[in-house]
Design a protein around this motif. Structure first.
Motif, PDB file in Angstrom:
ATOM      1  N   LYS A  64       0.840  -1.205   0.000  1.00 17.17           N
ATOM      2  CA  LYS A  64       0.000   0.000   0.000  1.00 17.17           C
ATOM      3  C   LYS A  64       0.875   1.254   0.000  1.00 17.17           C
ATOM      4  N   ALA A  65       1.885   1.252   0.877  1.00 19.05           N
ATOM      5  CA  ALA A  65       2.776   2.413   0.989  1.00 19.05           C
ATOM      6  C   ALA A  65       3.477   2.678  -0.345  1.00 19.05           C
ATOM      7  N   ALA A  66       3.872   1.608  -1.027  1.00 19.98           N
ATOM      8  CA  ALA A  66       4.565   1.751  -2.318  1.00 19.98           C
ATOM      9  C   ALA A  66       3.619   2.325  -3.364  1.00 19.98           C
ATOM     10  N   ASP A  67       2.407   1.808  -3.380  1.00 19.98           N
ATOM     11  CA  ASP A  67       1.411   2.263  -4.355  1.00 19.98           C
ATOM     12  C   ASP A  67       1.124   3.760  -4.158  1.00 19.98           C
ATOM     13  N   GLU A  68       1.021   4.159  -2.904  1.00 22.21           N
ATOM     14  CA  GLU A  68       0.656   5.555  -2.619  1.00 22.21           C
ATOM     15  C   GLU A  68       1.688   6.575  -3.093  1.00 22.21           C
ATOM     16  N   ILE A  69       2.951   6.168  -3.176  1.00 21.03           N
ATOM     17  CA  ILE A  69       3.940   7.153  -3.639  1.00 21.03           C
ATOM     18  C   ILE A  69       4.324   6.933  -5.105  1.00 21.03           C
ATOM     19  N   GLY A  70       3.626   6.015  -5.773  1.00 24.99           N
ATOM     20  CA  GLY A  70       3.810   5.893  -7.228  1.00 24.99           C
ATOM     21  C   GLY A  70       4.938   4.984  -7.673  1.00 24.99           C
ATOM     22  N   ILE A  71       5.366   4.053  -6.798  1.00 29.90           N
ATOM     23  CA  ILE A  71       6.358   3.065  -7.236  1.00 29.90           C
ATOM     24  C   ILE A  71       5.684   2.169  -8.284  1.00 29.90           C
ATOM     25  N   ARG A  72       6.412   1.797  -9.329  1.00 29.62           N
ATOM     26  CA  ARG A  72       5.803   1.039 -10.433  1.00 29.62           C
ATOM     27  C   ARG A  72       5.943  -0.476 -10.261  1.00 29.62           C
ATOM     28  N   TYR A  73       7.062  -0.932  -9.668  1.00 31.74           N
ATOM     29  CA  TYR A  73       7.316  -2.374  -9.501  1.00 31.74           C
ATOM     30  C   TYR A  73       7.822  -2.661  -8.086  1.00 31.74           C
ATOM     31  N   MET A  74       7.236  -3.664  -7.464  1.00 30.28           N
ATOM     32  CA  MET A  74       7.756  -4.159  -6.185  1.00 30.28           C
ATOM     33  C   MET A  74       8.024  -5.653  -6.380  1.00 30.28           C
ATOM     34  N   THR A  75       9.214  -6.104  -5.973  1.00 29.59           N
ATOM     35  CA  THR A  75       9.497  -7.542  -6.047  1.00 29.59           C
ATOM     36  C   THR A  75       9.800  -8.045  -4.645  1.00 29.59           C
ATOM     37  N   MET A  76       8.978  -8.958  -4.170  1.00 27.32           N
ATOM     38  CA  MET A  76       9.083  -9.450  -2.804  1.00 27.32           C
ATOM     39  C   MET A  76       9.644 -10.884  -2.826  1.00 27.32           C
ATOM     40  N   TYR A  77      10.788 -11.079  -2.152  1.00 25.01           N
ATOM     41  CA  TYR A  77      11.408 -12.417  -2.104  1.00 25.01           C
ATOM     42  C   TYR A  77      10.648 -13.220  -1.038  1.00 25.01           C
ATOM     43  N   ALA A  78       9.875 -14.178  -1.489  1.00 21.83           N
ATOM     44  CA  ALA A  78       8.994 -14.903  -0.576  1.00 21.83           C
ATOM     45  C   ALA A  78       9.495 -16.311  -0.249  1.00 21.83           C
ATOM     46  N   PHE A  79      10.230 -16.927  -1.204  1.00 18.45           N
ATOM     47  CA  PHE A  79      10.712 -18.293  -0.969  1.00 18.45           C
ATOM     48  C   PHE A  79      11.843 -18.557  -1.958  1.00 18.45           C
ATOM     49  N   SER A  80      13.008 -18.921  -1.432  1.00 22.50           N
ATOM     50  CA  SER A  80      14.159 -19.133  -2.313  1.00 22.50           C
ATOM     51  C   SER A  80      14.265 -20.601  -2.707  1.00 22.50           C
ATOM     52  N   SER A 211      21.752 -13.702  -0.597  1.00 23.89           N
ATOM     53  CA  SER A 211      21.058 -14.995  -0.536  1.00 23.89           C
ATOM     54  C   SER A 211      20.447 -15.385  -1.889  1.00 23.89           C
ATOM     55  N   ASN A 212      21.247 -15.250  -2.947  1.00 22.77           N
ATOM     56  CA  ASN A 212      20.850 -15.763  -4.272  1.00 22.77           C
ATOM     57  C   ASN A 212      19.663 -15.000  -4.874  1.00 22.77           C
ATOM     58  N   PHE A 213      19.540 -13.724  -4.541  1.00 21.13           N
ATOM     59  CA  PHE A 213      18.404 -12.936  -5.042  1.00 21.13           C
ATOM     60  C   PHE A 213      18.839 -12.042  -6.205  1.00 21.13           C
TER      61      PHE A 213
END
Ligand code: IPE
Ligand code: IPE
Ligand code: MG
Length: 255
Positions: A64-80, A211-213
């Motif tokens: 939500k915070a990212a969307d509100e300031i106009g970030i276009r892409y978020m990539t969340m490392y959820a499982f390696s 960590s391989n990201f």
């Protein structure tokens, strides 16, 4: 002009402590290594999975915070690709989280115009996990707002091996001229083929490693580390990272 100032003001008022300039340079793509869920739970004498559940709330807040300031892409490392080494119960729990997250959040994300993508190998994923992600990808395919990527069963080296295998097969079939191989061609075979490289990488929990990201994509990314554990990470921490990013001089090897 007045409208612009008013917007700047209300946005600034909402984030009094971060030091971020909401009308300043906002990163296009932010990648996040969400780490520290297990330690957060341990500190509270809770099972590790309670940390993962708490971490899911942080995902909602940060998106939500990212969307509100106009970030276009978020990539969340959820499982390696290495996280399969964890106890079976924990892996099973983590594989159920995407469904749980999407079942409660997908409608709101659609309202916000968010597009969801999964980055990672589809092999080995339980059918129910893959299905939840494919449905979310399908339902949000046409959305033009923030693109939210979940790196799941993702490994940077695994991704590069996959790219090399695809290119080798194309060379063998006479579809790719090896003398034409370049950075662009390699990028085209990565999970991120249509996504710009991250401008900012955030890692929580005090670990100073990748960590391989996104090993290829992070070549010129600004790195930001914090000791805060992922479930304790707030929108203010997120905006602090952006504020620091705004103060960095990116030179890309030039002067
Ligand atoms: C990050 O938290 C979530 C995943 C890797 C899935 P951890 O589970 O790694 O938490 P710590 O590092 O053990 O505290
Ligand atoms: C990295 O965290 C992977 C994710 C956040 C999904 P880990 O907890 O697996 O990393 P290491 O083992 O501490 O390097
Ligand atoms: Mg960890």
């Amino acid at each position: 002009m007045l409208e612009h100032l008013a917007r700047k003001w209300t946005r600034k008022e909402k984030q009094p402590d971060s030091g971020m300039d909401a009308s300043g340079k906002i990163p296009v793509h932010v990648a996040v290594i969400m780490d520290g869920n297990g330690r957060w739970a341990n500190l509270r004498s809770l099972p590790r999975v309670a940390g993962h559940r708490a971490g899911m709330k942080t995902v909602k807040e940060v998106v939500k915070a990212a969307d509100e300031i106009g970030i276009r892409y978020m990539t969340m490392y959820a499982f390696s690709t290495e996280n399969w080494k964890r106890p079976r119960d924990e892996v099973d729990f983590l594989m159920r989280l995407p469904q749980e997250f999407l079942s409660t959040e997908l409608d709101e994300l659609i309202d916000r115009g968010v597009r969801i993508r999964m980055l990672g190998s589809r092999d080995k994923l339980p059918a129910h996990t893959l299905e939840a992600l494919l449905i979310a990808e399908e339902r949000t395919r046409e959305n033009t707002g923030l693109q939210l990527n979940f790196a799941l069963n993702y490994g940077g080296r695994d991704e590069i091996v996959k790219a090399f295998m695809e290119m080798a097969a194309q060379v063998q079939a006479g579809l790719l001229d090896p003398s034409k191989l370049d950075e662009k061609e390699i990028s085209r075979h990565l999970y991120t083929s249509e996504i710009p490289d991250p401008d900012l990488l955030i890692r929580t929990s005090g670990e100073i490693r990748l960590s391989n990201f996104m090993l290829w994509q992070l070549a010129y990314t600004e790195l930001w580390f914090t000791d805060v554990l992922w479930p304790d990470f707030t929108r203010e921490h997120f905006y602090q990272a952006i504020a620091e990013y705004q103060g960095r001089a990116r030179r890309y090897g030039a002067v």
